[in-house]
Design a protein around this motif. Structure first.
Motif, PDB file in Angstrom:
ATOM      1  N   GLN A 193      -5.631 -46.271 -32.947  1.00 18.97           N
ATOM      2  CA  GLN A 193      -5.707 -47.485 -32.249  1.00 18.97           C
ATOM      3  C   GLN A 193      -5.019 -47.303 -30.876  1.00 18.97           C
ATOM      4  N   GLY A 194      -3.969 -46.482 -30.813  1.00 19.93           N
ATOM      5  CA  GLY A 194      -3.068 -46.058 -29.569  1.00 19.93           C
ATOM      6  C   GLY A 194      -3.845 -45.334 -28.753  1.00 19.93           C
ATOM      7  N   GLY A 195      -4.842 -44.562 -29.290  1.00 16.50           N
ATOM      8  CA  GLY A 195      -5.500 -43.603 -28.448  1.00 16.50           C
ATOM      9  C   GLY A 195      -6.340 -43.993 -27.295  1.00 16.50           C
ATOM     10  N   ALA A 196      -6.627 -45.575 -27.410  1.00 13.60           N
ATOM     11  CA  ALA A 196      -7.358 -46.013 -26.139  1.00 13.60           C
ATOM     12  C   ALA A 196      -6.277 -46.998 -25.334  1.00 13.60           C
ATOM     13  N   VAL A 197      -5.812 -46.527 -24.213  1.00 20.18           N
ATOM     14  CA  VAL A 197      -4.509 -47.429 -23.581  1.00 20.18           C
ATOM     15  C   VAL A 197      -5.498 -48.195 -22.447  1.00 20.18           C
ATOM     16  N   PRO A 198      -5.186 -49.677 -22.723  1.00 22.04           N
ATOM     17  CA  PRO A 198      -5.958 -50.435 -21.755  1.00 22.04           C
ATOM     18  C   PRO A 198      -5.071 -50.656 -20.501  1.00 22.04           C
ATOM     19  N   VAL A 199      -6.117 -50.741 -19.454  1.00 19.23           N
ATOM     20  CA  VAL A 199      -5.809 -50.906 -17.961  1.00 19.23           C
ATOM     21  C   VAL A 199      -6.084 -52.232 -17.588  1.00 19.23           C
ATOM     22  N   PRO A 200      -5.393 -53.052 -17.167  1.00 17.32           N
ATOM     23  CA  PRO A 200      -5.634 -54.406 -16.504  1.00 17.32           C
ATOM     24  C   PRO A 200      -6.839 -54.220 -15.567  1.00 17.32           C
ATOM     25  N   VAL A 201      -7.539 -55.424 -15.263  1.00 18.17           N
ATOM     26  CA  VAL A 201      -8.366 -55.627 -14.317  1.00 18.17           C
ATOM     27  C   VAL A 201      -8.142 -56.688 -13.392  1.00 18.17           C
ATOM     28  N   ASP A 202      -9.169 -56.867 -12.200  1.00 11.41           N
ATOM     29  CA  ASP A 202      -8.616 -57.878 -11.468  1.00 11.41           C
ATOM     30  C   ASP A 202      -9.286 -58.967 -11.730  1.00 11.41           C
ATOM     31  N   SER A 221     -29.268 -41.016 -29.007  1.00 13.69           N
ATOM     32  CA  SER A 221     -29.880 -42.203 -29.393  1.00 13.69           C
ATOM     33  C   SER A 221     -28.654 -43.208 -29.193  1.00 13.69           C
ATOM     34  N   GLY A 222     -28.809 -43.865 -27.901  1.00 16.51           N
ATOM     35  CA  GLY A 222     -28.104 -44.994 -27.591  1.00 16.51           C
ATOM     36  C   GLY A 222     -26.716 -44.707 -27.030  1.00 16.51           C
ATOM     37  N   GLY A 223     -26.174 -45.800 -26.168  1.00 20.49           N
ATOM     38  CA  GLY A 223     -25.058 -45.425 -25.256  1.00 20.49           C
ATOM     39  C   GLY A 223     -23.826 -45.356 -26.048  1.00 20.49           C
ATOM     40  N   SER A 224     -23.491 -45.671 -27.310  1.00 15.29           N
ATOM     41  CA  SER A 224     -22.540 -45.641 -28.373  1.00 15.29           C
ATOM     42  C   SER A 224     -22.423 -44.046 -28.502  1.00 15.29           C
ATOM     43  N   ALA A 225     -23.596 -43.577 -28.926  1.00 13.91           N
ATOM     44  CA  ALA A 225     -23.635 -42.096 -29.352  1.00 13.91           C
ATOM     45  C   ALA A 225     -23.413 -41.247 -28.157  1.00 13.91           C
ATOM     46  N   GLY A 226     -23.789 -41.831 -26.977  1.00 15.94           N
ATOM     47  CA  GLY A 226     -23.635 -41.009 -25.630  1.00 15.94           C
ATOM     48  C   GLY A 226     -22.149 -40.937 -25.442  1.00 15.94           C
ATOM     49  N   SER A 268     -17.880 -49.503 -27.701  1.00 20.54           N
ATOM     50  CA  SER A 268     -18.056 -48.098 -28.257  1.00 20.54           C
ATOM     51  C   SER A 268     -17.037 -47.107 -27.972  1.00 20.54           C
ATOM     52  N   VAL A 269     -16.356 -47.311 -26.695  1.00 20.06           N
ATOM     53  CA  VAL A 269     -15.146 -46.431 -26.237  1.00 20.06           C
ATOM     54  C   VAL A 269     -14.018 -46.299 -27.202  1.00 20.06           C
ATOM     55  N   SER A 270     -13.549 -47.463 -27.731  1.00 16.72           N
ATOM     56  CA  SER A 270     -12.384 -47.733 -28.557  1.00 16.72           C
ATOM     57  C   SER A 270     -13.190 -47.064 -29.822  1.00 16.72           C
ATOM     58  N   ARG A 271     -14.255 -47.535 -30.518  1.00 17.97           N
ATOM     59  CA  ARG A 271     -14.797 -47.024 -31.692  1.00 17.97           C
ATOM     60  C   ARG A 271     -14.665 -45.305 -31.520  1.00 17.97           C
ATOM     61  N   ALA A 272     -15.346 -44.734 -30.500  1.00 20.61           N
ATOM     62  CA  ALA A 272     -15.103 -43.435 -30.196  1.00 20.61           C
ATOM     63  C   ALA A 272     -14.033 -42.706 -30.608  1.00 20.61           C
ATOM     64  N   VAL A 273     -12.787 -43.326 -29.961  1.00 22.47           N
ATOM     65  CA  VAL A 273     -11.428 -43.077 -30.022  1.00 22.47           C
ATOM     66  C   VAL A 273     -10.889 -42.968 -31.508  1.00 22.47           C
TER      67      VAL A 273
END
Length: 488
Positions: free
Chosen positions: A211-220, A155-160, A199-204
């Motif tokens: 909070q340290g479980g989602a390591v951000p990667v820079p964008v262009d 049921s939804g991308g967050s759950a996915g 939802s990715v950070s929420r899943a982590v």
């Protein structure tokens, strides 16, 4: 005393289930909905008949009668619900990534609700299990995931995303987290774009990684993850004592519709034994388009993919596929015991037809029926054409924005999401940001258009998702005119 005899208690349920009453009400409701679609698609209604929250609350009573109302009351109240709701079928709805569903798909939803079959175990929803199996294999094959692929719907991308990342954790952690918990090994982490869906950070954090479980990667400059920045992000996580087990790619991002470069990300993961998850909730449907499927080049190498049908495939919410290149992973994610439903895990084979062992939900309806039957009735070309048309429309709208004085484009659109702002010369950044918020609020409250806003690196932008098949170039030209005239 009443002159009417007391009605036996059992008569009320019988009356509520009367087939002829249902027939009469059903015909009237379909006529009402047909008139509604005609009016809203002709732009005769506001997109959103704006009502303040407390006022809306006051319109709907909080006490309910003990005795039944006349059957016609249902049609009256449904009419009120329709009139006061947000009208996604309006061609000037350009807001969130939620589709104006096919009317035929809504009929499927109607039948599914009446049947009320669940799909945790085969015997409760046999048709749903078969439809889900066929769709999972078709979608996996369409993405090129290979013969071993498998998956489930949720049921939804967050759950996915949570389901896929739980599988990644179980498969790549090096120990059995499901049984031993997080204390069986080092703190875990994943690498993810700065522009990834929340939802990715929420899943982590749901998984207990902090909070340290989602390591951000820079964008262009186009808001796509920079693959050359992945080694540095990995090294930073390791210096912090984290063991990285996965990389998450956006295809496409929610804020701007940017597609991360999947091929080099897959190379990075393959070289280091990391799980590659692709959040394709919005953009995975582009695989159906010969013109735009190149945006997904490399997706066939993903370990898991999330694909929402309620975004670009014109079906009612929620219908999300979670697909695994190695199908066995979908059986390991939720390896619990429930003796009243399933045989013990060590005694049962990988049964594709008992879906409850592989998904968050136990009582999950036959959500796949509306997608399965829409594909069967309308054919895949309808959806390919819809993707082409909306992606093309976004590109034309972007050109119009760049050619219209006073407007600025955030980035050239890759999907059907366009971010822009009205920025008259001489405004300070804070004034410019506040102007976008005021513009949006006035448009929404007027009911003329519906759009949202987002904050990017250099400030606030208006954001449109061109997802309604009836939205035209003329509607978007009128949007720019309305913005400019409103500011004047």
């Amino acid at each position: 005393m009443s002159s009417h005899p007391e009605r036996p208690p059992q008569d009320a349920p019988r009356a509520a289930f009367d087939p002829e009453t249902f027939r009469t009400l059903g015909h009237r409701l379909i006529d009402h909905l047909t008139e509604y679609l005609t009016r809203v698609e002709a732009r005769e209604l506001p997109v959103l008949p704006w009502t303040a929250p407390d006022e809306m609350l006051g319109r709907w009573q909080g006490e309910f009668p003990a005795e039944p109302a006349a059957p016609e009351t249902l049609i009256e109240q449904l009419g009120r619900l329709i009139d006061q709701s947000h009208h996604l079928h309006h061609p000037r709805y350009t807001g969130h990534q939620v589709s104006a569903p096919l009317p035929t798909a809504a009929l499927c939803d109607f039948v599914v609700s009446l049947l009320n079959n669940g799909t945790a175990i085969y015997e409760m929803g046999p048709v749903g299990a078969a439809m889900e199996r066929r769709l999972v294999l078709w979608m996996a094959r369409t993405l090129g995931l290979g013969d071993a692929a498998d998956g489930i719907f949720t049921s939804g991308g967050s759950a996915g995303n949570l389901t896929a990342l739980l599988a990644a954790r179980q498969a790549a952690a090096g120990f059995d987290i499901w049984s031993q918990g997080d204390h069986g090994g080092p703190p875990l982490a994943l690498l993810v774009s700065e522009q990834a869906h929340y939802s990715v950070s929420r899943a982590v954090q749901i998984m207990g990684w902090g909070q340290g479980g989602a390591v951000p990667v820079p964008v262009d400059a186009q808001y796509r993850l920079r693959p050359e920045a992945l080694p540095a992000a990995l090294a930073a996580a390791e210096r912090a004592g984290r063991r990285v087990v996965a990389v998450v790619a956006s295809a496409c991002s929610t804020a701007t519709g940017a597609f991360d470069p999947l091929e080099p990300m897959a190379d990075f993961c393959a070289a280091r034994g990391l799980w590659l998850h692709v959040d394709g909730a919005h953009g995975a449907s582009a695989i159906l388009s010969p013109r735009y499927r190149e945006l997904l080049r490399g997706i066939e190498r993903a370990d898991s993919v999330v694909w929402d049908a309620h975004k670009m495939m014109l079906v009612p919410s929620l219908v999300t596929a979670v697909l695994f290149r190695e199908g066995r992973h979908s059986y390991q994610t939720f390896a619990q015991e429930a003796s009243y439903l399933f045989a013990p895990a060590h005694e049962r084979p990988q049964e594709w037809f008992n879906l409850g062992v592989r998904t968050l939900e136990c009582t999950k309806d036959v959500m796949v029926a509306k997608l399965y039957l829409s594909l069967l009735v309308h054919g895949t070309r309808l959806f390919a054409d819809h993707i082409d048309a909306t992606f093309d429309l976004a590109r034309r709208f972007a050109r119009r924005i760049t050619e219209t004085p006073g407007f600025e484009l955030a980035t050239s659109p890759e999907a059907n999401i366009v971010c822009f702002r009205y920025a008259p010369v001489g405004l300070a950044p804070a004034e410019r940001d506040a102007l976008q918020t005021r513009i949006r609020q006035r448009l929404v409250e007027s009911g003329r258009f519906y759009l949202v806003q987002t904050r990017l690196a250099d400030g606030v932008y208006l954001r449109t998702t061109l997802i309604n098949p009836l939205t035209s170039d003329a509607d978007l030209a009128a949007l720019l005119d309305a913005i400019r005239d409103d500011v004047r």
